[in-house]
Design an enzyme around this catalytic site. Structure first.
Site, PDB file in Angstrom:
ATOM      1  N   ARG A   9       0.813  -1.223   0.000  1.00  0.00           N
ATOM      2  CA  ARG A   9       0.000   0.000   0.000  1.00  0.00           C
ATOM      3  C   ARG A   9       0.842   1.266   0.000  1.00  0.00           C
ATOM      4  O   ARG A   9       0.371   2.325  -0.416  1.00  0.00           O
ATOM      5  CB  ARG A   9      -1.012  -0.032   1.148  1.00  0.00           C
ATOM      6  CG  ARG A   9      -2.151  -1.006   0.886  1.00  0.00           C
ATOM      7  CD  ARG A   9      -3.189  -0.958   1.999  1.00  0.00           C
ATOM      8  NE  ARG A   9      -2.687  -1.454   3.261  1.00  0.00           N
ATOM      9  CZ  ARG A   9      -2.714  -2.731   3.654  1.00  0.00           C
ATOM     10  NH1 ARG A   9      -3.250  -3.637   2.875  1.00  0.00           N
ATOM     11  NH2 ARG A   9      -2.232  -3.091   4.812  1.00  0.00           N
ATOM     12  N   GLU A  56       2.448  -6.338  13.166  1.00  0.00           N
ATOM     13  CA  GLU A  56       1.384  -6.376  14.177  1.00  0.00           C
ATOM     14  C   GLU A  56       0.764  -7.782  14.140  1.00  0.00           C
ATOM     15  O   GLU A  56       0.329  -8.306  15.142  1.00  0.00           O
ATOM     16  CB  GLU A  56       0.333  -5.297  13.888  1.00  0.00           C
ATOM     17  CG  GLU A  56      -0.650  -5.079  15.024  1.00  0.00           C
ATOM     18  CD  GLU A  56      -1.725  -4.054  14.686  1.00  0.00           C
ATOM     19  OE1 GLU A  56      -1.773  -3.562  13.548  1.00  0.00           O
ATOM     20  OE2 GLU A  56      -2.525  -3.776  15.591  1.00  0.00           O
TER      21      GLU A  56
HETATM   22  P1  AMP Z   1       3.870  -2.400  11.572  1.00  0.00           P
HETATM   23  O1  AMP Z   1       5.078  -3.040  10.945  1.00  0.00           O
HETATM   24  O2  AMP Z   1       3.383  -3.120  12.774  1.00  0.00           O
HETATM   25  O3  AMP Z   1       4.083  -0.910  11.817  1.00  0.00           O
HETATM   26  O4  AMP Z   1       2.693  -2.552  10.532  1.00  0.00           O
HETATM   27  C1  AMP Z   1       2.580  -1.701   9.457  1.00  0.00           C
HETATM   28  C2  AMP Z   1       2.218  -2.432   8.189  1.00  0.00           C
HETATM   29  O5  AMP Z   1       1.205  -3.409   8.396  1.00  0.00           O
HETATM   30  C3  AMP Z   1       1.696  -1.457   7.178  1.00  0.00           C
HETATM   31  O6  AMP Z   1       2.310  -1.766   5.938  1.00  0.00           O
HETATM   32  C4  AMP Z   1       0.199  -1.679   7.131  1.00  0.00           C
HETATM   33  O7  AMP Z   1      -0.229  -1.754   5.797  1.00  0.00           O
HETATM   34  C5  AMP Z   1      -0.033  -2.999   7.856  1.00  0.00           C
HETATM   35  N1  AMP Z   1      -0.949  -2.850   9.001  1.00  0.00           N
HETATM   36  C6  AMP Z   1      -0.642  -3.100  10.300  1.00  0.00           C
HETATM   37  N2  AMP Z   1      -1.679  -2.900  11.108  1.00  0.00           N
HETATM   38  C7  AMP Z   1      -2.697  -2.489  10.326  1.00  0.00           C
HETATM   39  C8  AMP Z   1      -4.050  -2.083  10.574  1.00  0.00           C
HETATM   40  N3  AMP Z   1      -4.558  -2.069  11.806  1.00  0.00           N
HETATM   41  N4  AMP Z   1      -4.796  -1.696   9.524  1.00  0.00           N
HETATM   42  C9  AMP Z   1      -4.274  -1.699   8.266  1.00  0.00           C
HETATM   43  N5  AMP Z   1      -3.017  -2.063   7.971  1.00  0.00           N
HETATM   44  C10 AMP Z   1      -2.222  -2.458   8.975  1.00  0.00           C
END
Ligand code: AMP
Length: 177
Positions: free
Chosen positions: A65, A102
């Site tokens: 994205r 996450e």
């Molecule tokens: P992080 O590495 O935990 O910061 O997660 C970020 C990545 O995971 C981004 O590329 C987001 O597209 C996706 N992502 C994580 N949590 C969500 C969420 N609650 N809603 C949408 N996309 C998420």
């Protein structure tokens, strides 16, 4: 400087999908935002204005994205576009970094010759959750020798505290939750 009120249309269109892709995760769905040319333009115009005088050479987008915003911004600012991708996607030699999501675990790659010490970039993704993805992206860009002007996301989930983990970098988010 535009504030979050400026992003009201984007905020209205952003959709929460509970328990996707697994129970307990509230997924921030950007697809209705992208379907509105006004909302999409609001995001890209804001970023182009913010980085107009930053001396950027390239815009870096994170799969998948992040690509959407990075490619629109690169075109608007007349800069090059560099892709950070999941394993097994980039055909030439890569630098890589592993990280925790996450939900799940992953790794990001960048072409070794995509950037050099001459480059100054902004790294874009759609959302900052735990900071694993953006941190790993910053790590691979760092391995190329390029300087990182800022990390930018459309949405930051403040309660996950990623900003503290990424304190070496300037972080810009358009919407905070
Ligand atoms: P992080 O590495 O935990 O910061 O997660 C970020 C990545 O995971 C981004 O590329 C987001 O597209 C996706 N992502 C994580 N949590 C969500 C969420 N609650 N809603 C949408 N996309 C998420």
């Amino acid at each position: 400087m535009p504030t979050n009120t400026y992003m009201e249309l984007v905020r209205q269109l952003l959709r929460d999908i509970p328990d996707f892709p697994k129970p307990g995760i509230v997924f921030k769905d950007i697809t209705p935002v992208l379907q509105s040319p006004e909302a999409f333009a609001e995001i890209i115009d804001h970023l182009a204005q913010r980085y107009a005088d930053a001396g950027l050479s390239q815009i870096v987008g994170i799969e998948s994205r992040g690509f959407i915003f990075a490619s629109a911004l690169a075109l608007k600012m007349q800069k090059g576009l560099v892709l950070i991708r999941k394993p097994g996607k980039l055909p030439a030699d890569t630098f890589s970094a592993a990280y925790d999501l996450e939900y799940g675990q992953d790794e990001v790659h960048i072409h070794k010759d995509a950037l050099s010490t001459q480059d100054r970039v902004v790294i874009l993704d759609d959302l900052l959750a735990t900071g694993g993805t953006l941190g790993a992206a910053a790590s691979v860009v760092g391995q190329t020798g390029a300087s990182i002007h800022e990390l930018a996301v459309l949405i930051e989930l403040d309660f996950l505290g990623a900003r503290a983990k990424l304190s070496d970098y300037s972080i810009h988010s358009l919407l905070n939750y």
